[in-house]
Write an enzyme that holds these catalytic residues in place. Sequence first.
Site, PDB file in Angstrom:
ATOM      1  N   GLY A  10       0.681  -1.103   0.016  1.00  0.00           N
ATOM      2  CA  GLY A  10       0.006   0.163   0.078  1.00  0.00           C
ATOM      3  C   GLY A  10       0.844   1.205  -0.179  1.00  0.00           C
ATOM      4  O   GLY A  10       0.689   2.418   0.759  1.00  0.00           O
ATOM      5  N   MET A  15      -0.708   5.880   5.183  1.00  0.00           N
ATOM      6  CA  MET A  15       0.211   5.129   5.942  1.00  0.00           C
ATOM      7  C   MET A  15       1.575   4.587   5.338  1.00  0.00           C
ATOM      8  O   MET A  15       2.680   4.566   5.769  1.00  0.00           O
ATOM      9  CB  MET A  15      -0.294   3.963   6.530  1.00  0.00           C
ATOM     10  CG  MET A  15      -1.230   4.500   7.984  1.00  0.00           C
ATOM     11  SD  MET A  15      -0.099   5.527   9.007  1.00  0.00           S
ATOM     12  CE  MET A  15       1.109   4.494   9.414  1.00  0.00           C
ATOM     13  N   THR A 102      -2.831  -3.119   9.302  1.00  0.00           N
ATOM     14  CA  THR A 102      -4.056  -3.118   8.667  1.00  0.00           C
ATOM     15  C   THR A 102      -5.135  -3.600   9.790  1.00  0.00           C
ATOM     16  O   THR A 102      -4.778  -4.358  10.576  1.00  0.00           O
ATOM     17  CB  THR A 102      -4.245  -3.983   7.486  1.00  0.00           C
ATOM     18  OG1 THR A 102      -3.346  -3.565   6.357  1.00  0.00           O
ATOM     19  CG2 THR A 102      -5.647  -4.367   6.833  1.00  0.00           C
ATOM     20  N   THR A 103      -6.206  -2.843   9.748  1.00  0.00           N
ATOM     21  CA  THR A 103      -7.289  -3.250  10.689  1.00  0.00           C
ATOM     22  C   THR A 103      -8.723  -3.515   9.876  1.00  0.00           C
ATOM     23  O   THR A 103      -8.687  -3.557   8.787  1.00  0.00           O
ATOM     24  CB  THR A 103      -7.808  -2.022  11.702  1.00  0.00           C
ATOM     25  OG1 THR A 103      -8.162  -0.977  10.822  1.00  0.00           O
ATOM     26  CG2 THR A 103      -6.727  -1.540  12.503  1.00  0.00           C
ATOM     27  N   PHE A 128       0.031   1.288  16.394  1.00  0.00           N
ATOM     28  CA  PHE A 128       1.869   1.107  16.406  1.00  0.00           C
ATOM     29  C   PHE A 128       2.194   2.271  17.240  1.00  0.00           C
ATOM     30  O   PHE A 128       3.610   2.327  17.385  1.00  0.00           O
ATOM     31  CB  PHE A 128       2.407   1.000  15.110  1.00  0.00           C
ATOM     32  CG  PHE A 128       2.567  -0.371  14.691  1.00  0.00           C
ATOM     33  CD1 PHE A 128       3.334  -1.341  15.007  1.00  0.00           C
ATOM     34  CD2 PHE A 128       1.455  -0.869  13.675  1.00  0.00           C
ATOM     35  CE1 PHE A 128       3.187  -2.675  14.591  1.00  0.00           C
ATOM     36  CE2 PHE A 128       1.232  -2.039  13.160  1.00  0.00           C
ATOM     37  CZ  PHE A 128       2.446  -3.155  13.743  1.00  0.00           C
ATOM     38  N   HIS A 158     -12.381   9.621  14.147  1.00  0.00           N
ATOM     39  CA  HIS A 158     -11.334   9.501  12.983  1.00  0.00           C
ATOM     40  C   HIS A 158     -11.746  10.172  11.784  1.00  0.00           C
ATOM     41  O   HIS A 158     -12.927  10.597  11.473  1.00  0.00           O
ATOM     42  CB  HIS A 158     -11.080   8.109  12.635  1.00  0.00           C
ATOM     43  CG  HIS A 158     -10.211   7.172  13.553  1.00  0.00           C
ATOM     44  ND1 HIS A 158     -10.455   6.595  14.517  1.00  0.00           N
ATOM     45  CD2 HIS A 158      -8.767   6.852  13.415  1.00  0.00           C
ATOM     46  CE1 HIS A 158      -9.593   5.912  15.292  1.00  0.00           C
ATOM     47  NE2 HIS A 158      -8.280   6.104  14.488  1.00  0.00           N
ATOM     48  N   LYS A 162     -12.077   6.777   6.890  1.00  0.00           N
ATOM     49  CA  LYS A 162     -11.639   5.400   7.474  1.00  0.00           C
ATOM     50  C   LYS A 162     -13.020   4.614   7.113  1.00  0.00           C
ATOM     51  O   LYS A 162     -13.952   5.005   7.372  1.00  0.00           O
ATOM     52  CB  LYS A 162     -11.665   5.955   9.336  1.00  0.00           C
ATOM     53  CG  LYS A 162     -11.220   4.402   9.837  1.00  0.00           C
ATOM     54  CD  LYS A 162     -10.606   4.783  11.181  1.00  0.00           C
ATOM     55  CE  LYS A 162     -10.477   3.330  11.869  1.00  0.00           C
ATOM     56  NZ  LYS A 162      -9.660   2.639  11.198  1.00  0.00           N
ATOM     57  N   GLY A 168      -9.872  -0.322  15.193  1.00  0.00           N
ATOM     58  CA  GLY A 168      -9.004  -1.353  15.590  1.00  0.00           C
ATOM     59  C   GLY A 168      -8.443  -1.026  16.947  1.00  0.00           C
ATOM     60  O   GLY A 168      -8.384  -1.748  17.976  1.00  0.00           O
TER      61      GLY A 168
HETATM   62  P1  NAD Z   1      -5.269   4.191   2.555  1.00  0.00           P
HETATM   63  O1  NAD Z   1      -6.673   3.962   1.870  1.00  0.00           O
HETATM   64  O2  NAD Z   1      -4.837   5.707   2.515  1.00  0.00           O
HETATM   65  O3  NAD Z   1      -4.413   3.381   1.838  1.00  0.00           O
HETATM   66  C1  NAD Z   1      -4.481   1.953   1.456  1.00  0.00           C
HETATM   67  C2  NAD Z   1      -3.344   1.476   0.770  1.00  0.00           C
HETATM   68  O4  NAD Z   1      -3.708   0.097   0.587  1.00  0.00           O
HETATM   69  C3  NAD Z   1      -3.663   2.181  -0.657  1.00  0.00           C
HETATM   70  O5  NAD Z   1      -2.339   2.477  -1.054  1.00  0.00           O
HETATM   71  C4  NAD Z   1      -4.243   0.929  -1.474  1.00  0.00           C
HETATM   72  O6  NAD Z   1      -4.186   1.161  -2.865  1.00  0.00           O
HETATM   73  C5  NAD Z   1      -3.820  -0.281  -0.772  1.00  0.00           C
HETATM   74  N1  NAD Z   1      -4.571  -1.470  -0.967  1.00  0.00           N
HETATM   75  C6  NAD Z   1      -5.980  -1.316  -0.866  1.00  0.00           C
HETATM   76  N2  NAD Z   1      -6.534  -2.653  -1.081  1.00  0.00           N
HETATM   77  C7  NAD Z   1      -5.376  -3.349  -1.530  1.00  0.00           C
HETATM   78  C8  NAD Z   1      -5.355  -4.761  -1.581  1.00  0.00           C
HETATM   79  N3  NAD Z   1      -6.421  -5.549  -1.771  1.00  0.00           N
HETATM   80  N4  NAD Z   1      -4.049  -4.997  -2.034  1.00  0.00           N
HETATM   81  C9  NAD Z   1      -3.065  -4.436  -1.942  1.00  0.00           C
HETATM   82  N5  NAD Z   1      -3.177  -3.145  -1.804  1.00  0.00           N
HETATM   83  C10 NAD Z   1      -4.368  -2.600  -1.436  1.00  0.00           C
HETATM   84  O7  NAD Z   1      -5.529   3.664   3.947  1.00  0.00           O
HETATM   85  P2  NAD Z   1      -4.461   4.038   5.253  1.00  0.00           P
HETATM   86  O8  NAD Z   1      -5.192   5.259   5.894  1.00  0.00           O
HETATM   87  O9  NAD Z   1      -3.185   4.079   4.774  1.00  0.00           O
HETATM   88  O10 NAD Z   1      -5.150   3.090   6.100  1.00  0.00           O
HETATM   89  C11 NAD Z   1      -4.641   1.667   5.787  1.00  0.00           C
HETATM   90  C12 NAD Z   1      -4.999   0.840   6.782  1.00  0.00           C
HETATM   91  O11 NAD Z   1      -4.124   0.762   8.089  1.00  0.00           O
HETATM   92  C13 NAD Z   1      -6.436   0.637   7.419  1.00  0.00           C
HETATM   93  O12 NAD Z   1      -7.039  -0.617   7.995  1.00  0.00           O
HETATM   94  C14 NAD Z   1      -6.048   1.514   8.727  1.00  0.00           C
HETATM   95  O13 NAD Z   1      -7.121   1.358   9.671  1.00  0.00           O
HETATM   96  C15 NAD Z   1      -4.963   1.022   9.391  1.00  0.00           C
HETATM   97  N6  NAD Z   1      -4.104   1.865  10.210  1.00  0.00           N
HETATM   98  C16 NAD Z   1      -3.574   1.254  11.162  1.00  0.00           C
HETATM   99  C17 NAD Z   1      -2.871   2.050  12.041  1.00  0.00           C
HETATM  100  C18 NAD Z   1      -1.853   1.424  13.063  1.00  0.00           C
HETATM  101  O14 NAD Z   1      -1.174   2.090  13.928  1.00  0.00           O
HETATM  102  N7  NAD Z   1      -2.148  -0.200  13.245  1.00  0.00           N
HETATM  103  C19 NAD Z   1      -2.626   3.415  11.814  1.00  0.00           C
HETATM  104  C20 NAD Z   1      -3.262   3.957  10.710  1.00  0.00           C
HETATM  105  C21 NAD Z   1      -4.071   3.230   9.805  1.00  0.00           C
END
Ligand code: NAD
Length: 269
Positions: A10, A15, A102-103, A128, A158, A162, A168
Amino acid sequence: MNKTRIAVLGATGRMGRAVIQALSETRQPVVLGAAFERSGHALIGQDAAVQAGLPPSGVLIADDLAARAADFDVVIDFTRPEGTLAALAVCRAHGKGMVIGTTGFTPEQKQQLADAAQQIPLCIAANFSVGVNVCLNLLEQAARVLAADSDIEIVEAHHKHKVDAPSGTALAMGEAVARGAGIDLATHAIYARQGHTGAREAGKIGFATVRGGDVVGDHTVMFLGEGERVEITHKASSRQNFARGAVRAAGWLGGKAAGTYSMREVLGL
Ligand code: NAD
């Protein structure tokens, strides 16, 4: 010492870009080794660092993880559950560790992660950030003492993009509170209230969700007692803290045995 080569999934997401920036600044022994986007993405073939606002790195965004398995040691994944599970199969086949941010996983998907952890090391955290992980410890401790005489409610906010709720992190806080209270979250959580709900049942853990604007992530857990209330709040003001934590976890995970690891273990909490 050889640096652990990181594959960012991604890579052009919110992120993903923050992780690539964090990799460029970190003092951990890690380096960007590969970057991926889902098939058909418009930015495949572009330099991953440039997409993150940095000078060119020579690492071009690709879509076939298996074909590039020789380029990385550990994956950092912030995508969607389907993306995580597709990568999991490749990492399992090639013996690579994964840091999973991912969540929104279903119980069945969580089981698939647990099965894979018998073969490869996984560090999974709904959040994290170091601060949130300290909060999880405080919440478990607070619940141990306060749960018997207070009602517990978790409120999170959020940004409007989202796609899953509750967050999560809110669920992880619910789990921490439930552990402290000695109850099972699955049978005590209330995720929605509407209409004539009746009086609040004791022992339940309520969740409320706010979505809008550009809020990076706010969480408050309230212990509502008679005549007093305790609130434990965490507010994230930038995604960099999640990205830095994930990079720290990736450095820590390199060379670890198969298993599921939490951010608490990475931080030695
Ligand atoms: P975003 O939509 O900006 O980015 C998601 C990325 O994943 C995009 O680049 C998209 O093209 C790619 N993607 C989507 N479906 C895909 C697939 N099937 N295969 C491969 N790549 C794919 O989202 P974001 O804000 O960066 O958040 C991503 C995830 O991280 C969410 O689940 C969010 O809840 C989670 N998150 C977790 C934390 C943490 O600390 N654990 C912090 C922030 C966000």
